[in-house]
Each structure stands twice: as C-alpha cells, then as structure tokens.
Scaffold this motif. Sequence first.
Motif, short mmCIF file in Angstrom:
data_model
loop_
_atom_site.label_atom_id
_atom_site.label_comp_id
_atom_site.label_asym_id
_atom_site.label_seq_id
_atom_site.Cartn_x
_atom_site.Cartn_y
_atom_site.Cartn_z
N SER A 74 2.10 -25.03 -17.71
CA SER A 74 1.40 -24.75 -16.68
C SER A 74 2.08 -23.47 -15.84
O SER A 74 1.46 -23.05 -14.91
CB SER A 74 1.30 -26.10 -15.91
N ASP A 75 3.75 -22.65 -16.85
CA ASP A 75 3.69 -21.46 -15.76
C ASP A 75 2.65 -21.02 -16.24
O ASP A 75 3.16 -19.87 -15.86
CB ASP A 75 5.25 -21.78 -16.08
N LYS A 76 2.40 -21.20 -17.60
CA LYS A 76 1.56 -20.37 -18.17
C LYS A 76 0.31 -19.98 -17.49
O LYS A 76 -0.56 -19.19 -17.22
CB LYS A 76 1.49 -19.76 -19.53
N GLU A 77 -0.50 -20.87 -17.32
CA GLU A 77 -1.91 -21.03 -16.96
C GLU A 77 -1.74 -22.69 -16.69
O GLU A 77 -1.32 -23.48 -17.21
CB GLU A 77 -2.56 -20.72 -18.45
N THR A 78 -3.03 -23.52 -16.03
CA THR A 78 -3.37 -24.80 -15.74
C THR A 78 -4.76 -24.68 -16.52
O THR A 78 -5.78 -23.61 -16.11
CB THR A 78 -3.06 -25.10 -14.31
#
Length: 431
Positions: A74-78
């Motif tokens: 989730s640091d990249k995308e959610t």
Amino acid sequence: MTIGIKNAVMLDQNGQLVPTEIMIDKGIIQSIRCGETLVLDGNQGTNEWIDAKGALVTPGLIDVHVHLREPGFSDKETIKSGTMAAARGGFTTICAMPNVNPVPDTVEKMIAIQEKIKKDAVIKVLQYAPITKGLKSDYLTDQQALLDAGAFAFTNDGVGVQTAGTMYKAMVESKKNDTTIVAHTEDDSLLFSGVMHEGTRNKQLGLPGILSITEASQIARDVLISEATGARYHVCHVSTKESVRVIRDAKRAGINVTAEVTPHHLLLSEEDIPADSSIYKMNPPLRGKKDQEALILGLLDGTIDMIATDHAPHTKAEKSNGMVGSPFGITGSETAFSLLYTYLVEPGIVTLAQLISWLTVKPASVFRLNTGILEEGYPADIALFDLKTEKEILEKEFLSKATNTPFIGWTVKGTTVLTIVDGKVVYKKES
C-alpha cells in the motif's frame, strides 16, 4: 436520481462528432439523443443537468491490466488511490492483477480482497486470480472455487508460467471452467539479468539487455497449447515484432488467442531512453523502432485486440536506483486516453473510433463484459473528454500514489472532464 448530460458530442456511425444528450435514471442509460437540434426541458423530472461544454462522450473506458498493489504494497498504491487514478483517466472498469501479498490463490483470500474492493473502490474492479499457487509454483489453483468466489480470470502476471506442462494443465482446466488464461509471457532462462531491450541503446548505455525471444518464444509455445486444448488465451503487453507475427499466424490458423498492447509501447521506443533512467524501466521493456511500428500495425490489422495500461506504480525511493537497481513498472491510468488521442489520433495514425473501440468495445467483447457500452438500457458508465484544450501532464495533479512515468511534462489534449459509474459521478475535473 435522474441525471441529464447536455452539450456533449459523440461519434456517430460515420465517425462524425454530433451533438448529444443523455438521460440517466437509477444508474441506467434511459435515452441518448443525437444528430439533431436538441431542445432541453429541465422540468421533466431531471434532478441534475451536467453541461459537457462540447466534450466528447464515450462509454466508460475498460482497462484489463492494472496493478492496485493492495494488499501488501500500500506504500505504492491502494485500491482507493488506484481506482481514483483510473477514474481520472476515464476508466470505469479495471481488472486487477493478483501479484499482491497475500496472493489471492484460495477462496478465503479471494473473498477478503473482494470485500476490500467493495469497500474502497470508486469504480468497478474485476479481480484476477493466479494460475498457480503463489504465482511461481507449478501447483494449479482451484479455478472453479476461485471463480465462485468472484475471480475474473487467471493470470500469473509479473512472471511467466515456466513449464509447458503447467500451462497445458491450466488451459485444460480453463476450457472446462469456461474462463480465460491471461499470460505474462517471459522465459526466465532467456533473461540473463537484463534491464532494458537488447538492441542498440542498451549497448550505448552499457546495460544488460532483454532479448525479444524472451517474450515471443513463450507466446509461440502457448498458442499451440491453446490450439490443443481449445482454451481462450490472452497475451499481456505485447512488445515485439516477433510476438506480433506469432499472434497473427495463430489467429490465421483459427486459434483462440487475443492480445493487448500498452500506450507506452505504442508511443515510445528504446531510442527515447535518454540515459540510465529507471523511469524508462518497464517489463516488457521499450523495444526497437521496428517493434513499435509492428505494434501499431498489429492494432490496425486486428492482430492486437485492445489497449491496456499495465498501470504499475512504485514509490519514488524504489525508482531512485537507476535501471539496474530499480523495479520494473510505469503508471498509466491517468494519462492513457489523452496521450493516445494526442499522439496517435490527432496525427491521423489511427481514428478516434478505433481508439475508443480498443479501450471499450474490444475488451468488453473479448472478456464478455456488460460494460463499455454506450447504449440505452445499459449501465451508465460514461466518460467525458475535452478534445480541444491543450494541457501539460503535471505530477502534482496525479491521484495515484505514484508518478513513475516518463510522460510528465508532455502536452496533451483529451483530458478527462467527468467520469460516471452506474449513474454516479466518481471524478470531475476541477475548473
């Protein structure tokens, strides 16, 4: 709630832009009036009028290849940020790849991710299941159980299925279950630690290359397996002229194969890579100029069926280590339509009708979806695009958590004005 869209234009059957009004009620398109002098009557029970101000109205776009990164990354995308980004790009349906953590390779994991999608997604998300357990094993998942739990189709995207026997058994099962095998084609034994295309530019930069046959050889294997089993087989992100040739030959032979290509492979080649810059590192890599030309021709002659973004977000920290030290991947959800309209449609390389078809009609047809259809009686999944105003792609305007794309700073037309899903506005461009 009844919504009316006025002062829009849409393509008619002759490829002409004609004035259009659309009425929506209870999430369904009730009427489409076009090609005539339209007279609005705001007193016929319409709760809201949307003034399109001359924007193009299309079916909501469909992207069959997106990485939402959640759960696990989730640091990249959610799911929320990724679907907001897609909505900003005019997409109303996207298909999420299963290379997350945990991989949704059991019913329990699939149900969990479906519940997260239902809670957080602002557009429609169809979730892929993996072909094999953990993505990298040779143990097949239980296809029927995963389909019953809501899986859309099956793919090991991110890694190729390395053994022919595993792919054969997967296709036998997919034929029995009336589903599709979607393949990331990459023979690991031919990678040789490559980070960009094996051509001329990698030699100039002193970087290890990725051979074209890494991709094309697995496609050749798989189309024969598809022929033997009768399975539906779809090829992800085609990038080489050899791959196009194999797919074209397979289609001529009557094999049930379809394929997609990304915007970045259509618009860029290895020659556009200015330096050892990880922003140009994607898998498959940007190929040679002749490959780029073959991909466009493949779209035009029907060898390649559709366009998909392969939206693959990463953090700035991950992408700060050059070609060798950074992960593969480029974002694409927010820029796809505007880039393709500006650099393919406007120069006359393709028509607007073709572009819309590759982003709506064809993916809906291939994957048998009830979306991507702008007709009365269908769900009101609609996008509006400004074809006149020039705009610079700005990093600060991204709704994705990631901005790893070389297209920042490019000037485009065709930016999204409004996106509607089931009659609900999910994205509106700020004035």
